[in-house]
Write an enzyme that holds these catalytic residues in place. Structure first.
Site, PDB file in Angstrom:
ATOM      1  N   ARG A 182      84.468 -43.337  -8.164  1.00  0.00           N
ATOM      2  CA  ARG A 182      83.163 -43.655  -7.047  1.00  0.00           C
ATOM      3  C   ARG A 182      82.313 -44.635  -7.392  1.00  0.00           C
ATOM      4  O   ARG A 182      81.662 -45.327  -6.896  1.00  0.00           O
ATOM      5  CB  ARG A 182      82.470 -42.268  -6.799  1.00  0.00           C
ATOM      6  CG  ARG A 182      83.392 -41.218  -6.369  1.00  0.00           C
ATOM      7  CD  ARG A 182      82.706 -39.954  -6.294  1.00  0.00           C
ATOM      8  NE  ARG A 182      83.802 -38.888  -5.723  1.00  0.00           N
ATOM      9  CZ  ARG A 182      83.308 -38.050  -4.903  1.00  0.00           C
ATOM     10  NH1 ARG A 182      82.022 -38.201  -4.437  1.00  0.00           N
ATOM     11  NH2 ARG A 182      83.967 -37.206  -4.342  1.00  0.00           N
ATOM     12  N   GLU A 184      85.704 -42.779   4.699  1.00  0.00           N
ATOM     13  CA  GLU A 184      84.396 -42.053   4.577  1.00  0.00           C
ATOM     14  C   GLU A 184      83.509 -42.928   3.942  1.00  0.00           C
ATOM     15  O   GLU A 184      83.707 -43.591   3.104  1.00  0.00           O
ATOM     16  CB  GLU A 184      84.220 -40.619   4.081  1.00  0.00           C
ATOM     17  CG  GLU A 184      82.844 -39.927   4.307  1.00  0.00           C
ATOM     18  CD  GLU A 184      82.935 -38.471   3.850  1.00  0.00           C
ATOM     19  OE1 GLU A 184      82.996 -38.524   2.559  1.00  0.00           O
ATOM     20  OE2 GLU A 184      82.426 -37.787   4.525  1.00  0.00           O
TER      21      GLU A 184
HETATM   22  C1  B12 Z   1      75.080 -30.132  -3.209  1.00  0.00           C
HETATM   23  C2  B12 Z   1      76.390 -30.321  -3.745  1.00  0.00           C
HETATM   24  C3  B12 Z   1      76.845 -31.825  -3.714  1.00  0.00           C
HETATM   25  C4  B12 Z   1      75.766 -32.863  -2.923  1.00  0.00           C
HETATM   26  C5  B12 Z   1      75.087 -33.285  -4.257  1.00  0.00           C
HETATM   27  C6  B12 Z   1      73.730 -34.044  -3.701  1.00  0.00           C
HETATM   28  C7  B12 Z   1      72.777 -34.463  -4.842  1.00  0.00           C
HETATM   29  N1  B12 Z   1      72.889 -35.985  -4.963  1.00  0.00           N
HETATM   30  O1  B12 Z   1      72.023 -33.858  -5.355  1.00  0.00           O
HETATM   31  C8  B12 Z   1      76.810 -33.982  -2.751  1.00  0.00           C
HETATM   32  C9  B12 Z   1      77.550 -33.433  -1.417  1.00  0.00           C
HETATM   33  C10 B12 Z   1      76.377 -35.363  -2.733  1.00  0.00           C
HETATM   34  C11 B12 Z   1      77.996 -33.538  -3.667  1.00  0.00           C
HETATM   35  C12 B12 Z   1      79.017 -34.472  -4.369  1.00  0.00           C
HETATM   36  C13 B12 Z   1      79.926 -34.205  -5.048  1.00  0.00           C
HETATM   37  N2  B12 Z   1      80.212 -32.873  -5.667  1.00  0.00           N
HETATM   38 CO1  B12 Z   1      79.060 -31.333  -5.342  1.00  0.00          CO
HETATM   39  N3  B12 Z   1      78.242 -30.051  -5.019  1.00  0.00           N
HETATM   40  C14 B12 Z   1      76.999 -29.427  -4.449  1.00  0.00           C
HETATM   41  C15 B12 Z   1      76.938 -27.913  -4.373  1.00  0.00           C
HETATM   42  C16 B12 Z   1      77.368 -27.475  -2.961  1.00  0.00           C
HETATM   43  C17 B12 Z   1      75.525 -27.369  -4.852  1.00  0.00           C
HETATM   44  C18 B12 Z   1      75.004 -28.078  -6.036  1.00  0.00           C
HETATM   45  C19 B12 Z   1      73.319 -27.711  -5.921  1.00  0.00           C
HETATM   46  O2  B12 Z   1      72.560 -28.739  -5.241  1.00  0.00           O
HETATM   47  N4  B12 Z   1      72.845 -26.714  -6.169  1.00  0.00           N
HETATM   48  C20 B12 Z   1      71.415 -26.351  -6.295  1.00  0.00           C
HETATM   49  C21 B12 Z   1      71.211 -26.544  -7.538  1.00  0.00           C
HETATM   50  C22 B12 Z   1      69.663 -25.931  -7.821  1.00  0.00           C
HETATM   51  O3  B12 Z   1      71.998 -25.652  -8.586  1.00  0.00           O
HETATM   52  P1  B12 Z   1      73.358 -26.003  -9.276  1.00  0.00           P
HETATM   53  O4  B12 Z   1      73.458 -27.536  -8.978  1.00  0.00           O
HETATM   54  O5  B12 Z   1      74.500 -25.277  -9.096  1.00  0.00           O
HETATM   55  O6  B12 Z   1      72.737 -25.694 -10.691  1.00  0.00           O
HETATM   56  C23 B12 Z   1      72.717 -24.583 -11.345  1.00  0.00           C
HETATM   57  C24 B12 Z   1      73.242 -24.253 -12.622  1.00  0.00           C
HETATM   58  O7  B12 Z   1      74.554 -25.015 -12.729  1.00  0.00           O
HETATM   59  C25 B12 Z   1      72.350 -24.700 -13.757  1.00  0.00           C
HETATM   60  N5  B12 Z   1      72.042 -25.987 -13.989  1.00  0.00           N
HETATM   61  C26 B12 Z   1      72.441 -27.219 -13.481  1.00  0.00           C
HETATM   62  N6  B12 Z   1      72.127 -28.281 -14.156  1.00  0.00           N
HETATM   63  C27 B12 Z   1      71.669 -27.756 -15.072  1.00  0.00           C
HETATM   64  C28 B12 Z   1      71.051 -28.464 -16.131  1.00  0.00           C
HETATM   65  C29 B12 Z   1      70.704 -27.856 -17.334  1.00  0.00           C
HETATM   66  C30 B12 Z   1      70.001 -28.347 -18.601  1.00  0.00           C
HETATM   67  C31 B12 Z   1      70.663 -26.342 -17.326  1.00  0.00           C
HETATM   68  C32 B12 Z   1      70.074 -25.609 -18.594  1.00  0.00           C
HETATM   69  C33 B12 Z   1      71.122 -25.684 -16.209  1.00  0.00           C
HETATM   70  C34 B12 Z   1      71.610 -26.593 -15.281  1.00  0.00           C
HETATM   71  O8  B12 Z   1      71.081 -24.403 -13.091  1.00  0.00           O
HETATM   72  C35 B12 Z   1      71.182 -24.380 -11.436  1.00  0.00           C
HETATM   73  C36 B12 Z   1      70.562 -23.222 -11.130  1.00  0.00           C
HETATM   74  O9  B12 Z   1      71.094 -22.091 -11.353  1.00  0.00           O
HETATM   75  C37 B12 Z   1      77.816 -27.336  -5.448  1.00  0.00           C
HETATM   76  C38 B12 Z   1      78.688 -26.094  -5.295  1.00  0.00           C
HETATM   77  C39 B12 Z   1      77.649 -25.054  -5.157  1.00  0.00           C
HETATM   78  N7  B12 Z   1      77.012 -24.592  -6.256  1.00  0.00           N
HETATM   79  O10 B12 Z   1      77.560 -24.235  -4.395  1.00  0.00           O
HETATM   80  C40 B12 Z   1      78.886 -28.559  -5.294  1.00  0.00           C
HETATM   81  C41 B12 Z   1      80.026 -28.935  -6.938  1.00  0.00           C
HETATM   82  C42 B12 Z   1      78.654 -28.874  -8.054  1.00  0.00           C
HETATM   83  N8  B12 Z   1      80.132 -30.329  -6.450  1.00  0.00           N
HETATM   84  C43 B12 Z   1      81.362 -30.714  -6.836  1.00  0.00           C
HETATM   85  C44 B12 Z   1      81.829 -31.863  -7.006  1.00  0.00           C
HETATM   86  C45 B12 Z   1      83.305 -32.036  -7.526  1.00  0.00           C
HETATM   87  C46 B12 Z   1      81.362 -32.928  -6.346  1.00  0.00           C
HETATM   88  C47 B12 Z   1      82.184 -34.186  -6.179  1.00  0.00           C
HETATM   89  C48 B12 Z   1      82.800 -34.839  -7.284  1.00  0.00           C
HETATM   90  C49 B12 Z   1      82.790 -34.588  -5.037  1.00  0.00           C
HETATM   91  C50 B12 Z   1      84.234 -33.849  -5.154  1.00  0.00           C
HETATM   92  N9  B12 Z   1      85.053 -34.087  -5.862  1.00  0.00           N
HETATM   93  O11 B12 Z   1      84.450 -32.673  -4.298  1.00  0.00           O
HETATM   94  C51 B12 Z   1      80.928 -35.206  -5.770  1.00  0.00           C
HETATM   95  C52 B12 Z   1      80.087 -35.570  -7.017  1.00  0.00           C
HETATM   96  C53 B12 Z   1      79.871 -36.931  -6.976  1.00  0.00           C
HETATM   97  C54 B12 Z   1      79.302 -37.350  -8.197  1.00  0.00           C
HETATM   98  N10 B12 Z   1      79.370 -38.893  -8.467  1.00  0.00           N
HETATM   99  O12 B12 Z   1      78.941 -36.580  -9.025  1.00  0.00           O
HETATM  100  C55 B12 Z   1      81.880 -29.466  -7.742  1.00  0.00           C
HETATM  101  C56 B12 Z   1      82.093 -29.494  -9.051  1.00  0.00           C
HETATM  102  C57 B12 Z   1      83.376 -28.978  -9.372  1.00  0.00           C
HETATM  103  C58 B12 Z   1      83.687 -28.564 -10.704  1.00  0.00           C
HETATM  104  N11 B12 Z   1      82.875 -28.699 -11.804  1.00  0.00           N
HETATM  105  O13 B12 Z   1      84.722 -27.929 -11.004  1.00  0.00           O
HETATM  106  C59 B12 Z   1      80.887 -28.445  -6.929  1.00  0.00           C
HETATM  107  C60 B12 Z   1      80.997 -26.863  -7.757  1.00  0.00           C
HETATM  108  C61 B12 Z   1      81.722 -28.104  -5.642  1.00  0.00           C
HETATM  109  C62 B12 Z   1      83.116 -27.585  -5.717  1.00  0.00           C
HETATM  110  N12 B12 Z   1      83.226 -26.083  -5.650  1.00  0.00           N
HETATM  111  O14 B12 Z   1      84.038 -28.192  -5.781  1.00  0.00           O
HETATM  112  N13 B12 Z   1      77.682 -32.296  -4.123  1.00  0.00           N
END
Ligand code: B12
Ligand code: B12
Lengths: 475, 144, 475, 144
Positions: free
Chosen positions: C96, C163
């Site tokens: 990407r 897309e």
């Molecule tokens: C919103 C989202 C997106 C948005 C992001 C928009 C943006 N720019 O922010 C969009 C649609 C653009 C997107 C794109 C992609 N995404 Co996305 N996304 C999500 C989603 C639905 C929610 C993430 C989110 O914002 N959560 C809200 C925040 C507050 O919480 P969080 O991110 O989950 O983080 C929590 C913990 O992880 C932790 N945490 C996070 N960061 C940190 C850092 C530190 C230091 C600490 C201590 C804790 C911590 O704390 C948070 C609160 O508990 C998740 C799935 C889900 N969780 O439901 C997938 C997910 C993270 N995405 C994923 C993927 C793979 C992608 C893509 C690569 C597309 C793809 N192949 O399917 C692209 C990534 C492009 C890129 N270059 O990175 C995967 C990761 C897969 C994996 N690891 O196996 C997930 C899990 C979805 C899935 N099940 O496939 N995504």
């Protein structure tokens, strides 16, 4: 695979409980009540009550295989993977008809040749073993005109829900058992439920309003359940589940389900807990997996809209045979989606439901009130079946006239093309005629050949709806 | 001319009535005399009917609940005794489970079943064929 | 497992198509058009058109794994088990961002470490191999601010849906790509689509209105899609899919979907086919499997109610990571149930939808019309983003101000707590305020800490709804 | 008294911004100076920030897209060169796929990560702990 076993308890078949040799092998009722109390799981009646109070539909599979270890694994797998609220022991068709010897022979030859779990043959200790291996309460589902031996083993197994009734487990399930016999046998069962209630254990007694399952008009299903419920309540039963089978027509089904509490208030004494139970479509099931799944979800949604306390699920393998565990799990999980809080917005036209409900109530009243007035209700039922003033379509039994001819109207609701000798009011008959006439293009009197074709078309309603005209869907 | 006659019924442990009703209606509709023994019919009851109706062309047994093998356990012996002489046709859902093993059908032939038919619509043709090939001397008119 | 490969085509990254060394390795457009014609499958545009005409929602999974054989197996398994209407190649996050070297290195070390299929690295012959192994047309889903190299390989692979957009695949997906650059890169892509259309091949160009996915107000999503659609149409694109992400609020989502054809009529030239695409909830997904499945089905049902041509599904593993095949299949099958003919009766309050639609239309007009009036739309967009008159919440990019603060109202619809510098009318701002004030008990100005808590609460909306307060559901 | 300072960012191939925004807000809310490099931040950019902010207590890196291992490939070398001296904390979704293998975390430690933290709410305590145990001479006031 289950090791060879000898027949336990079957010698009591057809005899009143606690009065025959061999009964010594069963524990006394008091012990069974204490056992259930010590079991540490809710009774089926409690689960139903909780479901109703929380506005959820409790979910229950059909499931039964011949071998004991296989049955245990099946129950455990279903619970681990789909967490149904109540689990089932579906009993094999030999046991249902007290063909215990055949059940035993098949069990010892190859348990996979049995279409259910032969509980009498396995015996109550194994029943307890099943009961202890899962957290959900169990129900016995079968189809026995005379279930006394089975019921005794069920109680001894600590099982808190038992399906059947003197009419609903006779006419669809046997050919030549006189109705007086089955009513008497079920009165025995219900009396024991009464005694158990006095001992503090409420057995949920579910009535099989599904009957022959194919094109059963709602007022027939409900009328027979009302009669059985009145008999059960008189015998001392304290928790009654009234099962109603999905016709496939939204308004008719929701109306029928919502009528059940009204019927309970009208015909049953206070203090009897009554639950509406919905059977996902019990007729000819579509063969295509997606079609079957559409119907499964739809059924579950209708159960919710109708306010049922419980839903009995089907699987996408219904058209083929007894389902495997995975299909059963998927059916349960899919049905659970209809309980989703996100679907609160889904509604059904309240006016149309109310109108349909009035008609169902009136038809049921026409059928049951002449019976309930009689001093001897059991005798009245036997006589009514003989005369056809109580009747079911497609009877398996000689003891019903089976003069009723059901037919779907233009919208798919099940109506009476002929009500046979049912004492329906003129108004009701006229409405049935009118609704059916609307579905006839020409309106000419159909010949016998076309009647058969129409009937087959109605039986295959969902095949046609899903375009599975040749009965060969994709699995 | 005498009407053609068959004996119809559902296997001993089996209460499924709908196909039985419809098949009886349909065969009557094309001119057959149908002696319908209905659901839950043990082999000996079929044999009795054969005694009462020696002119029956076939015994047609439906089974849906998966128990056909146990339910027809005595068929071979009954045929050997001569209590059932006409061909035995079986149809329906012929084993327990959703995945069907053709071995289940083999077992049925071994039990003494002569023909297995899936589609009730195929029954008239099968009956005609059995009649045409039947090893009896009396001359018969084939009707379709 | 894929055998080691060397980098093909990546040297062209960031360069205009057909102008760099290495491009020789790709076939000419004419050959690719002929290839697609000979492929014997419908284009994505045809599938969308058919879905719309038959009143079905076409269904499509997200799916992408690193290895080639693994990707092929994934596509085949999904098709065999769930028959989606369109299949996806989700591209890995290195590709990407044109980090082709990293993609190659990871691919050679362990393809399972890639979060998508590195198509540029695998090359167009393998793309064709994938294309030929399934019956459904493919779409490339990615997130590349500059997708030209990827697009060329996609076209050469005979893939008919692509897309992205200069805004929607920049702001959510990269930190430091100037908007003028991404707009120019996507104009190149769209021009090639125009040439392909002249050659007789319609490429479906889907715009990623989902943006940052978390609490995106509908008018932001739709406004950015309108701008991208106008740019695409001007560059010659003939089939545009406008994707809108589920907010979770029924009326808002149905209204937003139904607004898409109105926007097309208002802002796009005739002769451009426009489809509404619904993304099942793209924010924080519930962890409990049943909860996730409730949300999946609900999303699919909303797509149907909103008249979407296509639905992009999620799986019950969404909260955990890239799903396995079985979870993906189950998500697709579950979503398909919402297409059931038995659910024709499910409806949504038409008046409330119409009212919400008027507001969405008005807000979109406020945002886009000042831009569309400009002679140089691309320049106007860049400037608007700089000023914040075009903006998104939670931008990944420095090139958006991200001043907007979204908030859910009492009913769960997404409103503007702060519209930042968006040129919304006073009326619109007042309505947003009022709707949000209704959700405040006290109505006092919230402090910063509580603002953060509120925001987190809104982000975790479905966790709260399903009672997964501690983020630890059951899987 | 000088404010405590950290360097925050998301790994190089990763565009997930939401957690990054929220963590920055939250740490600022409890008094930290947060140098937020945002999404898509390669190791060398973290190193540069360390040079500019020698007083930073830690580098805190989020990763959600599963690519953390490739994205931090150069971390060990960068630390060995001395370009990053403070502890490196990583959090998020640290491998591709729905079933998580603890080996993925092992690999991260081998890449030079000092601490893996799941819950952002645990960050302040971890920062305190790292500060208290840090091998530097200058006296520090522990604040919670
Ligand atoms: C919103 C989202 C997106 C948005 C992001 C928009 C943006 N720019 O922010 C969009 C649609 C653009 C997107 C794109 C992609 N995404 Co996305 N996304 C999500 C989603 C639905 C929610 C993430 C989110 O914002 N959560 C809200 C925040 C507050 O919480 P969080 O991110 O989950 O983080 C929590 C913990 O992880 C932790 N945490 C996070 N960061 C940190 C850092 C530190 C230091 C600490 C201590 C804790 C911590 O704390 C948070 C609160 O508990 C998740 C799935 C889900 N969780 O439901 C997938 C997910 C993270 N995405 C994923 C993927 C793979 C992608 C893509 C690569 C597309 C793809 N192949 O399917 C692209 C990534 C492009 C890129 N270059 O990175 C995967 C990761 C897969 C994996 N690891 O196996 C997930 C899990 C979805 C899935 N099940 O496939 N995504
Ligand atoms: C209605 C029904 C019932 C009703 C029957 C009412 C009645 N008395 O008639 C009730 C609810 C009572 C019932 C009970 C049971 N049923 Co039931 N029932 C069905 C159901 C839903 C429809 C059957 C039906 O009426 N079809 C309409 C008629 C016209 O078609 P048909 O019966 O399918 O027959 C077709 C062919 O088989 C063939 N055919 C049938 N008979 C014959 C005969 C000849 C000679 C020929 C040539 C062809 C032929 O022609 C028909 C038209 O194509 C089927 C599932 C389905 N098909 O969807 C299960 C089904 C037949 N039942 C089944 C079972 C197991 C039972 C029970 C044992 C309960 C249990 N353990 O789950 C009990 C049986 C009790 C007993 N003693 O036999 C199983 C059989 C399983 C297997 N073989 O593996 C089925 C397949 C359901 C399932 N998937 O588990 N059942």
């Amino acid at each position: 695979m289950t090791s060879k076993i000898v027949l336990l308890g079957a010698d009591r078949a057809g005899e009143a409980p606690h009065s025959v040799p061999g009964a010594e092998s069963l524990p006394p009722l008091e012990e069974s009540v204490a056992y259930v109390r010590a079991l540490g799981k809710p009774t089926a009646a409690q689960v139903l009550q909780d479901a109703r109070e929380s506005g959820r539909v409790a979910i229950q599979p059909r499931c039964g295989v011949g071998g004991h270890e296989e049955m245990k694994a099946l129950l455990r797998d279903l619970e681990a993977q789909a967490a149904p609220d109540i689990l089932t022991l579906t009993i094999d068709a030999h046991t249902r008809l007290k063909r215990f010897e055949q059940a035993l022979r098949t069990l010892n030859r190859d348990p996979r040749d049995l279409n259910g779990y032969p509980l009498v043959t396995h015996g109550w200790q194994r029943g307890r073993d099943l009961n202890e291996s899962v957290a959900a309460p169990l129900e016995i589902r079968h189809g026995s005109p005379d279930a006394r031996a089975l019921f005794d083993v069920s109680v001894a197994s600590g099982i808190t829900s038992f399906e059947g009734g003197g009419i609903s487990y006779n006419l669809p399930y046997s050919k030549a058992v006189p109705i007086a016999e089955s009513l008497a046998a079920w009165e025995d069962v219900d009396r024991v439920c009464g005694r158990l209630a006095e001992l503090g254990l409420i057995i949920d007694r579910e009535l099989f309003g599904t009957l022959t399952a194919v094109l059963v008009p709602p007022s027939i299903s409900l009328a027979i359940s009302v009669v059985e419920a009145v008999l059960a309540a008189r015998a001392g039963v304290r928790c009654i589940s009234v099962a109603y089978p999905q016709s496939g027509h939204l308004v008719q089904d929701v109306a029928a389900l919502r009528t059940i509490p009204l019927l309970a208030r009208r015909y049953l004494p206070e203090g009897v807990q009554v639950h509406a139970v919905f059977h996902e479509f019990m007729g000819v099931f579509p063969r295509g997996r997606g079609h079957a799944e559409d119907l499964i979800f739809y059924g579950a949604l209708v159960a919710r809209l109708g306010g049922a306390s419980k839903l009995i699920t089907k699987t996408y393998q219904e058209a083929y045979g007894i389902p495997d565990t995975r299909a059963n799990v998927e059916g349960l999980r899919l049905a659970s989606r209809a309980n989703s809080p996100l679907l609160d917005f889904v509604a059904v036209d309240a006016d149309r439901v109310a109108e349909e409900q009035q008609w169902i109530l009136a038809e049921v009243a026409d059928i049951v009130e002449p019976l309930l007035e009689q001093p001897d209700l059991k005798a009245a039922v036997a006589q009514a079946l003989e005369r056809g003033t109580l009747d079911i379509p497609f009877s398996a039994s000689r003891y019903a006239k089976s003069e009723i001819i059901p037919k779907r109207d233009a919208e798919g609701a099940i109506r009476y093309l002929s009500a046979g000798s049912l004492p329906l009011s003129r108004r009701a008959l006229r409405r049935n005629d009118e609704l059916l006439r609307r579905s006839e293009a020409g309106g000419a009197d159909p010949g016998l050949g076309s009647l058969l074709a129409d009937l087959t078309g109605d039986i295959n309603y969902f095949l046609t709806l899903f375009g599975e005209s040749d009965r060969e869907g994709t699995s | 001319m005498q009407q053609r006659k068959i004996i119809l019924g559902v296997a001993a442990s089996d209460a499924h009535a709908v196909a039985n009703h419809l098949i009886a209606h349909a065969l009557r509709g094309i001119g057959y005399t149908v002696v319908n023994l209905g659901t839950c019919t043990p082999v000996e009851e079929f044999a009795e009917a054969c005694r009462e109706h020696p002119d029956a062309e076939a015994v047609v047994i439906g089974s849906l609940n998966g128990h056909i093998h146990e339910d027809l356990r005595d068929l071979a012996a009954t045929k050997a005794e001569g209590a059932i002489r006409c061909p035995v046709i079986v149809g329906g859902n012929l084993s327990v489970g959703s995945k069907k093993d053709p071995a289940a059908l083999e077992r049925l032939y071994r039990l003494g079943v002569d023909r297995i038919v899936n589609d009730p619509a195929a029954l008239p043709a099968v009956l005609d064929e059995l009649r045409a090939t039947r090893p009896v001397a009396e001359p018969l008119l084939a009707v379709s």
